[in-house]
Write a protein that holds these residues in place. Structure first.
Motif, short mmCIF file in Angstrom:
data_model
loop_
_atom_site.label_atom_id
_atom_site.label_comp_id
_atom_site.label_asym_id
_atom_site.label_seq_id
_atom_site.Cartn_x
_atom_site.Cartn_y
_atom_site.Cartn_z
N VAL A 60 0.84 -1.20 0.00
CA VAL A 60 0.00 0.00 0.00
C VAL A 60 0.87 1.24 0.00
N ARG A 61 1.90 1.25 0.82
CA ARG A 61 2.79 2.42 0.86
C ARG A 61 3.48 2.63 -0.48
N ARG A 62 3.85 1.53 -1.13
CA ARG A 62 4.55 1.64 -2.42
C ARG A 62 3.64 2.24 -3.49
N ILE A 63 2.39 1.79 -3.55
CA ILE A 63 1.53 2.20 -4.67
C ILE A 63 0.84 3.54 -4.42
N LEU A 64 0.93 4.06 -3.19
CA LEU A 64 0.34 5.37 -2.90
C LEU A 64 1.26 6.50 -3.38
N GLU A 65 0.64 7.56 -3.90
CA GLU A 65 1.39 8.77 -4.16
C GLU A 65 1.96 9.31 -2.85
N PRO A 66 3.04 10.09 -2.90
CA PRO A 66 3.63 10.60 -1.66
C PRO A 66 2.64 11.31 -0.74
N GLY A 67 1.69 12.03 -1.30
CA GLY A 67 0.68 12.71 -0.48
C GLY A 67 -0.64 11.97 -0.44
N GLY A 68 -0.64 10.71 -0.87
CA GLY A 68 -1.87 9.95 -0.98
C GLY A 68 -2.45 9.56 0.37
N ILE A 69 -3.67 9.04 0.33
CA ILE A 69 -4.42 8.69 1.53
C ILE A 69 -4.75 7.20 1.54
N PHE A 70 -4.52 6.58 2.69
CA PHE A 70 -4.91 5.20 2.94
C PHE A 70 -6.00 5.20 4.01
N VAL A 71 -7.14 4.62 3.67
CA VAL A 71 -8.23 4.48 4.64
C VAL A 71 -8.32 3.01 5.03
N ALA A 72 -8.02 2.71 6.28
CA ALA A 72 -8.14 1.35 6.80
C ALA A 72 -9.48 1.22 7.51
N SER A 73 -10.34 0.37 6.98
CA SER A 73 -11.66 0.13 7.55
C SER A 73 -11.64 -1.28 8.11
N THR A 74 -11.48 -1.42 9.43
CA THR A 74 -11.08 -2.72 9.96
C THR A 74 -11.72 -3.02 11.31
N MET A 75 -11.90 -4.30 11.58
CA MET A 75 -12.36 -4.75 12.88
C MET A 75 -11.38 -4.30 13.96
N CYS A 76 -11.91 -3.98 15.13
CA CYS A 76 -11.09 -3.42 16.19
C CYS A 76 -11.47 -4.07 17.52
N GLY A 77 -10.49 -4.60 18.21
CA GLY A 77 -10.75 -5.33 19.44
C GLY A 77 -10.45 -4.52 20.68
#
Length: 228
Positions: A139-156
């Protein structure tokens, strides 16, 4: 991969709309509200930038909602049935989308810095142990330097007695028949994991549920340190 492929074949044969089955419509409304909130808060890059959904399934959730908002949508999923279904859903909706069957732990089809937005379509919590780091590195590789990653994930940790009975606290996983099936980490551990993978945390929010919580974490690649 076999379990996911089997599930999508069964869903399609039963005439159900997607992974959540009868809960699909309600889940889609919640996701749409979350995307609207992120957009209105200025946390998402503006359309029509390129966006990728990890674990897109049949593309009837985040991918479809992003396409309806004008994003240039791509998707990757391990199930070939899901990917074929995704193409048909987008064609029927008159929308453009690019979907490939593949593994989120290694995504050679996508070039470095090729996306402004990567959205985790409830995929990250399906990865166990070291597989999570492999995915986050991609994910870090394919994102533009200023890009956004949204993690939508189960949380314990889990709350309900049934979920607690299946929870391995040491591995922070739900376990079925001795096999870890879902990663269920507390929010501080999720944030630390993303930071260790080279992300800065931009925003985080929790939706409370009776069985376990659901986290939405917005992150961007941390700047690389320059050699002095």
């Amino acid at each position: 991969m076999q379990d996911y492929e089997k599930r999508y074949r069964e869903l399609r044969a039963a005439g159900l709309p997607g992974w959540a089955g009868d809960c699909h419509a309600g889940n889609r409304l919640k996701l749409a509200a979350m995307l609207d909130d992120l957009q209105q808060s200025g946390l998402l890059p503006p359309a029509p930038c390129p966006a990728l959904e990890l674990g897109c399934g049949n593309a009837a959730m985040a991918a479809l909602l992003l396409a309806e908002r004008g994003y240039g949508v791509h998707g990757i999923d391990i199930s070939p049935t899901a990917i074929g279904w995704a193409h048909q859903i987008f064609k029927a909706a008159g929308l453009g989308g690019h979907f490939i069957q593949g593994d989120v732990r290694a995504m050679p089809d996508f070039g470095t810095a090729s996306f402004a937005l990567v959205f985790d379509g409830a995929c990250l919590h399906c990865l166990i142990g070291a597989d999570r780091g492999l995915c986050l590195a991609e994910v870090r590789r394919i994102l533009e330097p200023g890009g956004i990653f949204v993690a939508s994930t189960m949380c314990g940790p889990p709350r309900s007695p049934e979920a607690r009975s299946r929870y391995d606290a040491e591995r922070q996983c739900l376990v079925d028949v001795g096999i870890p099936t879902r990663t269920l980490r507390p929010l501080p551990a999720l944030l630390a994991e993303l930071r260790e993978a080279g992300f800065d945390i931009v925003d985080r929010r929790i939706r409370r549920n009776p069985w376990w919580d659901h986290a939405t974490i917005v992150a961007r690649p941390a700047p690389l340190l320059q050699n002095l």
